[in-house]
Design an enzyme around this catalytic site. Structure first.
Site, PDB file in Angstrom:
ATOM      1  N   HIS A 116      36.972  28.571  43.097  1.00  0.00           N
ATOM      2  CA  HIS A 116      36.324  28.710  42.322  1.00  0.00           C
ATOM      3  C   HIS A 116      36.621  27.451  41.687  1.00  0.00           C
ATOM      4  CE1 HIS A 116      33.768  29.872  38.623  1.00  0.00           C
ATOM      5  NE2 HIS A 116      32.807  30.677  39.325  1.00  0.00           N
ATOM      6  N   ASP A 193      43.611  33.548  42.294  1.00  0.00           N
ATOM      7  CA  ASP A 193      42.621  33.658  40.540  1.00  0.00           C
ATOM      8  C   ASP A 193      41.362  35.152  41.577  1.00  0.00           C
ATOM      9  OD1 ASP A 193      39.792  33.948  40.206  1.00  0.00           O
ATOM     10  OD2 ASP A 193      38.975  32.280  41.278  1.00  0.00           O
ATOM     11  N   GLN A 196      37.139  38.052  41.797  1.00  0.00           N
ATOM     12  CA  GLN A 196      36.203  38.671  42.957  1.00  0.00           C
ATOM     13  C   GLN A 196      37.453  39.831  43.847  1.00  0.00           C
ATOM     14  OE1 GLN A 196      32.976  38.500  43.018  1.00  0.00           O
ATOM     15  NE2 GLN A 196      32.533  36.657  42.135  1.00  0.00           N
ATOM     16  N   LYS A 219      32.935  41.346  35.744  1.00  0.00           N
ATOM     17  CA  LYS A 219      32.443  41.396  37.127  1.00  0.00           C
ATOM     18  C   LYS A 219      32.854  42.936  37.827  1.00  0.00           C
ATOM     19  CE  LYS A 219      33.195  36.754  38.653  1.00  0.00           C
ATOM     20  NZ  LYS A 219      31.821  36.207  38.517  1.00  0.00           N
ATOM     21  N   CYS A 356      29.324  27.304  41.744  1.00  0.00           N
ATOM     22  CA  CYS A 356      30.614  27.263  41.206  1.00  0.00           C
ATOM     23  C   CYS A 356      31.618  26.689  42.123  1.00  0.00           C
ATOM     24  CB  CYS A 356      31.119  27.892  39.595  1.00  0.00           C
ATOM     25  SG  CYS A 356      29.759  27.920  38.523  1.00  0.00           S
TER      26      CYS A 356
END
Ligand SMILES: Cc1ncc(COP(=O)(O)O)c(C=O)c1O
Lengths: 402, 143
Positions: A116, A193, A196, A219, A356
């Protein structure tokens, strides 16, 4: 897991025609989370760490309780959890504090095209300022991060590895544990990261042994405006703050000052208090259902939809082997922004664009994609609706001359 | 259940499939403006050549959805040969029409009138206006 009961917890789903397939951008929020925000504002909506009165004490207790929940959610310790504005702020913190202060022109930073923007641009910035070299891990033919390819770019010069846990476009799960092990052998730190990943898989930072890990509340059923940075205690200890002001300091003199210990030295100003509490409530909700169950259910919906989608002619799917509930696709010859309007007309919310993540969109050699993402509140009936809408959309665009 | 026909009028599809005045020129008499909408990837460049207060040429190029690309083509045809004053009037009426503001209905929008349907799709208003905004920019450059 009773989906109908779960759906009742989401007030927005009172609109029975709504099919929400954009959880990868932001999830819907259950009443338990909304109520928690309300509770704070109605009962003890005052500042934390400041007032020496009872109400402020309650607010502070609640805020720190949320931090304990986050810590136990990913198997970290209390001091290793920094509240931020979101995953983006958290990932920026790592680059600005650790990156800018530890890297030099002889060092290398490994990143990937799956990242991202929030996990590649901060390192581009570090590279521009320090002269450290940005090195891209070559993706395999499916667009995956593989250990062999990681080994091909890992060198004695590697100081930082910035890698996504789950890709927000391809839905692939990266082999984080192996990457961390190899990186540590070279003395590099790994920033993960997990924006997700956190909503869908159990994260254990001790097992992964990663140095930094970030995710966002919104999220994973939580509020917007709150995110988390996990950092290993010994690393956070040596890292300087990047924002200065109230709350983060210890002693303040005219020309210098000293900082509190982590996590507080990284949390200046009044934090997003209601949001942190809301995140705590979201974690309770997720743990109550069980992340394994959530993941299993998502995969069920994804497999069902993927099978049907594959049978439709003129549909291009970019991640046939996705490991999560994310499907990226296009209707051949139809720009995703044209397509998305059709789905919107059927009250199906989906994402269209580059998500993104322009680097992977360029890697795919497309202009943009459609993305459907599934979560606990979606149903098989919604998958059917979605598939039939895809067919109708294709027919419609053909009929008007696309 | 889906009133998509309102949006994808024949005129629009025609210009999407067979864009007029497409392709940029290398000529100092042209003013060039490039606009990109990073959220959706629409990417349009518009050139105009103004002489003696008249829009002598309009060129465009770029990538994007059908609404965006077709509107650049429709715009070029609509504005070609108009006086700058009229072109500005048409542009203003068009943008106001799209955004549901009051607009001068006396102004002849010509084929651009096909975009009235866009009003029902607020998320697409940007797509239909980006080329016109770029044209506006070229006029500012000319001043
Ligand atoms: C993989 C990934 N990383 C980072 C982010 C950034 O999260 P936020 O916008 O909440 O800061 C997102 C979501 O947009 C994402 O999908």
């Amino acid at each position: 897991m009773d989906i109908n009961n779960i759906r009742k917890d989401f007030p927005i789903l009172e609109d029975k025609t709504l099919v929400y397939l954009d959880t990868a951008a932001s999830s819907l929020k259950p009443i338990q989370v909304i109520d928690k925000l309300d509770e704070y504002y109605k009962k003890y909506g005052v500042n934390v760490h400041r007032g020496v009165y009872n109400l402020s004490f309650i607010a502070t207790e609640q805020y720190e309780k949320a931090r304990r929940k986050v810590a136990s959610f990913i198997n970290a310790t209390f001091e290793e959890i920094i509240f931020t504005r979101g995953a983006s702020s958290a990932l920026n913190l790592v680059a600005s504090s650790y990156g800018l202060n530890n890297l030099t022109k002889d060092d290398e930073i490994i990143v990937t095209e799956l990242e991202h923007h929030s996990h590649v641009l901060p390192w581009q910035n570090v590279s521009n300022i320090t002269g450290a070299k940005l090195v891209y891990l070559p993706l395999d033919e499916e667009g995956r991060i593989t250990i062999d390819n990681f080994k091909s770019v890992l060198t004695d010069k590697t100081k930082v590895v910035a890698v996504t846990h789950v890709s927000n476009v391809m839905g692939y799960i990266s082999p984080i544990k192996e990457i961390v092990k190899l990186a540590h052998e070279k003395g590099a730190v790994v920033s993960v990261d997990a924006a997700q990943a956190a909503p869908h898989t159990k994260i254990d930072v001790i097992d992964l042994d990663c140095d930094f890990l970030a995710f966002s509340g919104h999220k994973m059923l939580g509020p917007t405006g709150i995110g988390v940075l996990f950092g290993k205690k010994n690393l956070l200890k040596e890292m300087p703050p990047i924002e200065f002001g109230g709350d983060m300091n210890d002693n303040v003199d005219k020309f210098d000052a000293s900082w509190k210990d982590a996590p507080y030295k990284f949390e200046t100003g009044t934090p997003p208090i209601a949001e942190a509490l809301g995140l705590g409530a979201a974690i309770d909700y997720l743990e109550n259902i069980g992340l394994e169950n959530i993941h299993k259910y998502e995969i069920e919906l994804k497999d069902y939809t993927m099978k049907k989608l594959k049978e439709i002619e003129d549909i291009e799917i970019y991640n046939l082997t996705t490991d999560t509930g994310i499907i990226s696709f296009n209707i051949k010859g139809v720009h995703p922004h044209d397509a998305i309007t059709y789905f919107d007309g059927d009250n199906i919310c989906m994402r269209a664009g580059h998500h993104c993540a322009q680097l992977v969109i360029k890697w795919l050699e497309v202009l943009a994609t459609l993305r459907a993402s599934f979560y606990i509140y979606n149903t098989i009936e919604e998958c059917d609706k979605f598939v039939s809408s895809v067919k109708q959309a294709r027919d419609f665009f053909k009929s008007v001359g696309f | 259940m889906n009133n998509m026909e309102v949006l994808y009028r024949q005129v629009i599809m025609d210009h999407y499939k067979n864009p007029r005045n497409k392709g940029l020129v290398q000529d100092e008499l042209y003013k060039t403006i490039h606009i990109k909408n990073p959220t959706c990837g629409d990417d349009i460049t518009v050139q105009s050549k103004i002489s003696n207060g008249v829009v002598e040429d309009v060129r465009h190029d770029g990538t994007g959805c059908s609404i965006c690309c077709s509107s650049a083509s429709v715009m070029s045809e609509t504005l070609l040969g108009k006086s700058v004053d009229d072109a500005i009037k048409i542009k203003d009426a068009y943008i106001n029409m799209l955004t549901n503001k009051e607009y001068d209905e006396e102004v002849e929008l010509e084929e651009a009138v096909a975009y009235t349907g866009v009003r029902k799709f607020p998320a697409r208003i940007k797509c239909a206006s980006i080329a016109w905004k770029a044209f506006e920019g070229t006029l500012d450059e000319s001043e």
